[in-house]
Design an enzyme around this catalytic site. Structure first.
Site, PDB file in Angstrom:
ATOM      1  N   GLY A  20     -25.584 -22.749 -30.657  1.00 33.36           N
ATOM      2  CA  GLY A  20     -26.896 -23.342 -31.213  1.00 33.36           C
ATOM      3  C   GLY A  20     -27.831 -22.405 -31.717  1.00 33.36           C
ATOM      4  O   GLY A  20     -27.373 -21.177 -32.132  1.00 33.36           O
ATOM      5  N   THR A  30     -30.683 -19.084 -31.731  1.00 40.39           N
ATOM      6  CA  THR A  30     -31.140 -18.055 -31.165  1.00 40.39           C
ATOM      7  C   THR A  30     -32.156 -18.207 -30.105  1.00 40.39           C
ATOM      8  O   THR A  30     -31.777 -17.878 -28.868  1.00 40.39           O
ATOM      9  CB  THR A  30     -31.326 -16.750 -32.105  1.00 40.39           C
ATOM     10  OG1 THR A  30     -30.148 -16.663 -32.912  1.00 40.39           O
ATOM     11  CG2 THR A  30     -31.624 -15.685 -31.574  1.00 40.39           C
ATOM     12  N   ALA A  31     -32.843 -18.834 -30.380  1.00 42.29           N
ATOM     13  CA  ALA A  31     -34.079 -19.252 -29.496  1.00 42.29           C
ATOM     14  C   ALA A  31     -33.688 -20.038 -28.149  1.00 42.29           C
ATOM     15  O   ALA A  31     -33.913 -19.562 -27.069  1.00 42.29           O
ATOM     16  CB  ALA A  31     -35.308 -20.079 -30.197  1.00 42.29           C
ATOM     17  N   GLY A  71     -30.370 -19.931 -27.148  1.00 42.03           N
ATOM     18  CA  GLY A  71     -29.620 -18.986 -26.503  1.00 42.03           C
ATOM     19  C   GLY A  71     -30.203 -17.991 -25.510  1.00 42.03           C
ATOM     20  O   GLY A  71     -29.769 -17.789 -24.439  1.00 42.03           O
ATOM     21  N   GLU A  86     -22.819 -18.147 -29.300  1.00 43.14           N
ATOM     22  CA  GLU A  86     -22.590 -18.511 -30.652  1.00 43.14           C
ATOM     23  C   GLU A  86     -23.920 -18.847 -31.224  1.00 43.14           C
ATOM     24  O   GLU A  86     -24.285 -20.393 -31.126  1.00 43.14           O
ATOM     25  CB  GLU A  86     -21.638 -19.410 -31.124  1.00 43.14           C
ATOM     26  CG  GLU A  86     -20.156 -19.148 -30.543  1.00 43.14           C
ATOM     27  CD  GLU A  86     -19.346 -17.857 -31.447  1.00 43.14           C
ATOM     28  OE1 GLU A  86     -20.162 -17.374 -32.394  1.00 43.14           O
ATOM     29  OE2 GLU A  86     -18.371 -17.410 -31.425  1.00 43.14           O
ATOM     30  N   CYS A 113     -23.446 -22.746 -39.655  1.00 47.85           N
ATOM     31  CA  CYS A 113     -24.051 -21.735 -38.926  1.00 47.85           C
ATOM     32  C   CYS A 113     -23.432 -20.446 -39.745  1.00 47.85           C
ATOM     33  O   CYS A 113     -24.356 -19.567 -40.174  1.00 47.85           O
ATOM     34  CB  CYS A 113     -23.340 -21.415 -37.396  1.00 47.85           C
ATOM     35  SG  CYS A 113     -21.688 -21.443 -37.350  1.00 47.85           S
TER      36      CYS A 113
HETATM   37  P1  NAD Z   1     -30.419 -26.125 -30.485  1.00 47.21           P
HETATM   38  O1  NAD Z   1     -30.460 -24.516 -30.026  1.00 47.21           O
HETATM   39  O2  NAD Z   1     -31.618 -26.759 -30.777  1.00 47.21           O
HETATM   40  O3  NAD Z   1     -29.482 -26.858 -29.760  1.00 47.21           O
HETATM   41  C1  NAD Z   1     -28.162 -26.599 -29.179  1.00 47.21           C
HETATM   42  C2  NAD Z   1     -27.917 -27.393 -27.984  1.00 47.21           C
HETATM   43  O4  NAD Z   1     -28.488 -26.628 -27.028  1.00 47.21           O
HETATM   44  C3  NAD Z   1     -28.152 -28.791 -27.857  1.00 47.21           C
HETATM   45  O5  NAD Z   1     -27.221 -29.501 -27.211  1.00 47.21           O
HETATM   46  C4  NAD Z   1     -29.499 -28.975 -27.142  1.00 47.21           C
HETATM   47  O6  NAD Z   1     -29.830 -29.818 -26.420  1.00 47.21           O
HETATM   48  C5  NAD Z   1     -29.190 -27.535 -26.176  1.00 47.21           C
HETATM   49  N1  NAD Z   1     -30.371 -26.823 -25.636  1.00 47.21           N
HETATM   50  C6  NAD Z   1     -31.378 -26.321 -26.242  1.00 47.21           C
HETATM   51  N2  NAD Z   1     -32.231 -25.606 -25.173  1.00 47.21           N
HETATM   52  C7  NAD Z   1     -31.526 -25.560 -24.023  1.00 47.21           C
HETATM   53  C8  NAD Z   1     -31.839 -25.150 -22.778  1.00 47.21           C
HETATM   54  N3  NAD Z   1     -33.054 -24.596 -22.785  1.00 47.21           N
HETATM   55  N4  NAD Z   1     -30.969 -25.408 -21.997  1.00 47.21           N
HETATM   56  C9  NAD Z   1     -29.704 -26.032 -22.073  1.00 47.21           C
HETATM   57  N5  NAD Z   1     -29.429 -26.453 -23.212  1.00 47.21           N
HETATM   58  C10 NAD Z   1     -30.250 -26.380 -24.364  1.00 47.21           C
HETATM   59  O7  NAD Z   1     -29.589 -25.921 -32.037  1.00 47.21           O
HETATM   60  P2  NAD Z   1     -29.304 -26.930 -32.936  1.00 47.21           P
HETATM   61  O8  NAD Z   1     -30.676 -27.083 -33.806  1.00 47.21           O
HETATM   62  O9  NAD Z   1     -28.550 -28.052 -32.474  1.00 47.21           O
HETATM   63  O10 NAD Z   1     -28.251 -26.458 -34.083  1.00 47.21           O
HETATM   64  C11 NAD Z   1     -28.633 -25.467 -35.030  1.00 47.21           C
HETATM   65  C12 NAD Z   1     -28.535 -23.812 -34.921  1.00 47.21           C
HETATM   66  O11 NAD Z   1     -27.224 -23.573 -34.169  1.00 47.21           O
HETATM   67  C13 NAD Z   1     -28.589 -23.086 -35.953  1.00 47.21           C
HETATM   68  O12 NAD Z   1     -29.498 -21.945 -35.712  1.00 47.21           O
HETATM   69  C14 NAD Z   1     -26.980 -22.694 -36.154  1.00 47.21           C
HETATM   70  O13 NAD Z   1     -27.005 -21.550 -36.796  1.00 47.21           O
HETATM   71  C15 NAD Z   1     -26.665 -22.607 -35.135  1.00 47.21           C
HETATM   72  N6  NAD Z   1     -25.023 -22.652 -34.696  1.00 47.21           N
HETATM   73  C16 NAD Z   1     -24.336 -21.568 -34.539  1.00 47.21           C
HETATM   74  C17 NAD Z   1     -23.128 -21.567 -34.424  1.00 47.21           C
HETATM   75  C18 NAD Z   1     -22.217 -20.395 -34.233  1.00 47.21           C
HETATM   76  O14 NAD Z   1     -20.990 -20.579 -34.144  1.00 47.21           O
HETATM   77  N7  NAD Z   1     -22.572 -19.237 -34.068  1.00 47.21           N
HETATM   78  C19 NAD Z   1     -22.441 -22.938 -34.790  1.00 47.21           C
HETATM   79  C20 NAD Z   1     -23.274 -23.827 -35.282  1.00 47.21           C
HETATM   80  C21 NAD Z   1     -24.606 -23.843 -35.299  1.00 47.21           C
END
Ligand code: NAD
Length: 491
Positions: A243, A245-246, A248, A265, A299
């Site tokens: 998901g 970086t924030a 993560g 990731e 991503c």
């Molecule tokens: P997001 O970080 O908003 O959410 C990702 C997941 O994390 C969701 O299921 C969300 O509910 C959960 N989540 C959020 N905060 C959390 C917390 N504090 N504790 C536990 N779970 C939490 O990301 P998104 O908007 O769904 O996806 C887009 C982002 O993901 C983009 O920045 C993209 O680059 C990145 N991404 C990275 C990869 C990679 O392999 N590096 C692949 C796909 C997407």
């Protein structure tokens, strides 16, 4: 991903093994199996606003039950041989393949991505490919030394229960990236899908569970607080997170009290560097799909393009030609290859960044003028030229169909701009001279650097980020190692 990658091609029905008949002919059949009897949260189609279905809203108690069941099932699963666990993954692959069309239809309606192009059918095909590839990898114990002084072996034991948290852009495929190596290594899994795309993941897991032994794989669709509980839970041994970086960073902090293993990731802002020796027309379509795969919501998509001044106008013109003939529309209509943004928030990010670029004097070559009165979160494929490197459309992750094209005059300058951000997921170099391109690739701070393509992932190639794009590797034997507890036996 690109469609050229043979390992991610959607499988044909001819390869379907005997005996794995589809149980779900349509998305409606899948929805009937996964929706709660009453209640739940309505999920809307991002292309039309129509209701796709209702998703359950899991409570903390639901999460506790899933973790307890996964924990109870893990020792017996971990005690099975690699061959048995591989056979189970292959059976899950067969089940996904047999139900591929229904899964792709549901994915298209919920996520918005078209059935065709590198989109919904392609994503379901990639799930099958990754399950089979992961089943096939061999991770043998490593003999570290064996001499007069003794012998040492490195083994990888199961970790326990893995928590898998994924995004909304490739919800099925990324779930498989997390689930397949976890199960293969003898762990059980609790998946927490994105609140934007829970139905796709619920359906995928439901189909996989028609083939897997009971209780290995659970899915808990709930809000972020359920995700946060998963991260803090003492019975979760590792978090596989994909998901932003924030999010993560928050998860790294929240997982600290239990000293959890984490694979991160995270977001990217991939640079592409185009050298002056390219044939602009010959590379334009690959450049386009490098940036606009999944309508830019990827991503490791090309998110900022640096083009040498000698070929700048030619590359811009060739990209415009490609972009203007790519059909965008409702995903279920077979001719479309570009779809809507998945949600309002992402639409607003893309629209805001393009507007800021326009306000700064950058030149919109095509797109940039969404029809606000039409239904759906459609934003046209947009190319922006004559833009400065520090512009927000370049420096921030747009995660949508808008590509900034920056002019450069020396390779050193281009490499410096490519390395100028805090993220480093992927990158690409485009040149007729492969050796020159490989030399430049070595200077770029990114986990993968492609030459004359962008975003082509393969289950045999480890994938992960540098800098704030994360740590830990997925795919291949390296990926398996990240889902095992290393143990040395010395005698
Ligand atoms: P997001 O970080 O908003 O959410 C990702 C997941 O994390 C969701 O299921 C969300 O509910 C959960 N989540 C959020 N905060 C959390 C917390 N504090 N504790 C536990 N779970 C939490 O990301 P998104 O908007 O769904 O996806 C887009 C982002 O993901 C983009 O920045 C993209 O680059 C990145 N991404 C990275 C990869 C990679 O392999 N590096 C692949 C796909 C997407």
């Amino acid at each position: 991903m690109t469609t050229e990658s043979p390992s991610t091609e959607a499988p044909s029905t001819e390869t379907r093994p005997a005996g794995s008949a589809a149980r779900f002919a349509t998305a409606a059949d899948l929805l009937e199996a996964i929706q709660p009897g009453t209640g739940g949260r309505e999920i809307l189609d991002p292309a039309t606003g129509a209701v796709v279905g209702r998703a359950p809203e899991a409570t903390p108690e639901d999460l506790e039950s899933a973790i307890a069941a996964a924990r109870a099932a893990q020792p017996a699963w971990g005690a099975r041989s690699h061959a048995e666990r591989s056979a189970a993954l292959n059976a899950a692959a067969d089940a996904v393949e047999a139900n591929a069309e229904a899964l792709a239809e549901l994915l298209s309606r919920e996520q918005g991505k078209p059935l065709n192009g590198p989109n919904a059918r392609f994503e379901v095909g990639a799930c099958v490919a990754w399950l089979r590839a992961t089943a096939g990898f061999e991770l043998e114990p490593e003999v570290l030394f064996d001499d007069d002084g003794g012998r040492a072996e490195l083994h990888y034991r199961p970790l326990g229960v893995v928590g898998a948290i994924g995004p909304w852009n490739w919800p099925m495929m990324i779930s498989v990236w997390q689930i397949a190596p976890s199960l293969r290594m003898g762990n059980t899994v609790v998946v927490k899908p994105s609140g934007n795309t829970p139905l796709s993941v619920l359906a995928l897991v439901h189909v996989m569970n028609t083939a897997l032994p009971a209780d290995l794989l659970h899915v808990v669709a709930g809000r972020r607080d359920v995700g946060a509980l998963l991260v803090e839970h003492p019975d979760i041994a590792k978090i596989m997170f994909t998901g932003s970086t924030a999010a993560g960073k928050k998860i790294i902090k929240d997982s600290a009290d239990t000293v959890k293993r984490v694979t991160m990731e995270l977001g990217g802002n991939d640079a592409g560097i185009v050298l002056p020796d390219v044939d602009a027309r010959a590379i334009a379509e690959d450049l386009f799909w490098g940036a606009f795969i999944n309508t830019g919501q990827t991503c490791a998509a090309l998110k900022r393009l640096y083009v040498h001044e000698d070929v700048y106008d030619d590359v811009c013109a060739a990209l415009v030609e490609v972009a203007e003939v790519m059909p965008m529309g409702v995903g279920l209509e077979e001719q479309n290859v570009l779809g809507p943004l998945q949600n309002q928030a992402q639409y607003d990010v893309v629209a805001g960044l393009v507007q800021a670029a326009k306000d700064s004097g950058a030149r919109v070559l095509t797109g940039g003028d969404p029809d606000e009165s039409a239904p759906g979160y459609f934003y046209p494929a947009t190319l922006v030229a004559d833009i400065e490197d520090g512009n927000p459309l370049v420096a921030e992750e747009q995660f949508g169909p808008a590509l900034p094209i920056v002019k450069y005059s020396s390779v050193d300058e281009a490499v410096e701009m490519a390395n100028g951000l805090e993220v480093g997921l992927g990158a690409s170099v485009w040149s007729a001279d492969r050796e020159a391109a490989v030399e430049i690739a070595a200077r770029i701070e990114a986990g993968t650097v492609w030459i004359n393509k962008h975003g082509a992932v393969d289950p045999r190639m480890p994938f992960g980020g540098m800098k704030q794009s994360g740590f830990g590797l997925e795919f291949g034997v390296e990926g398996l190692k990240h889902l095992g507890a290393p143990q040395v036996i010395n005698y």
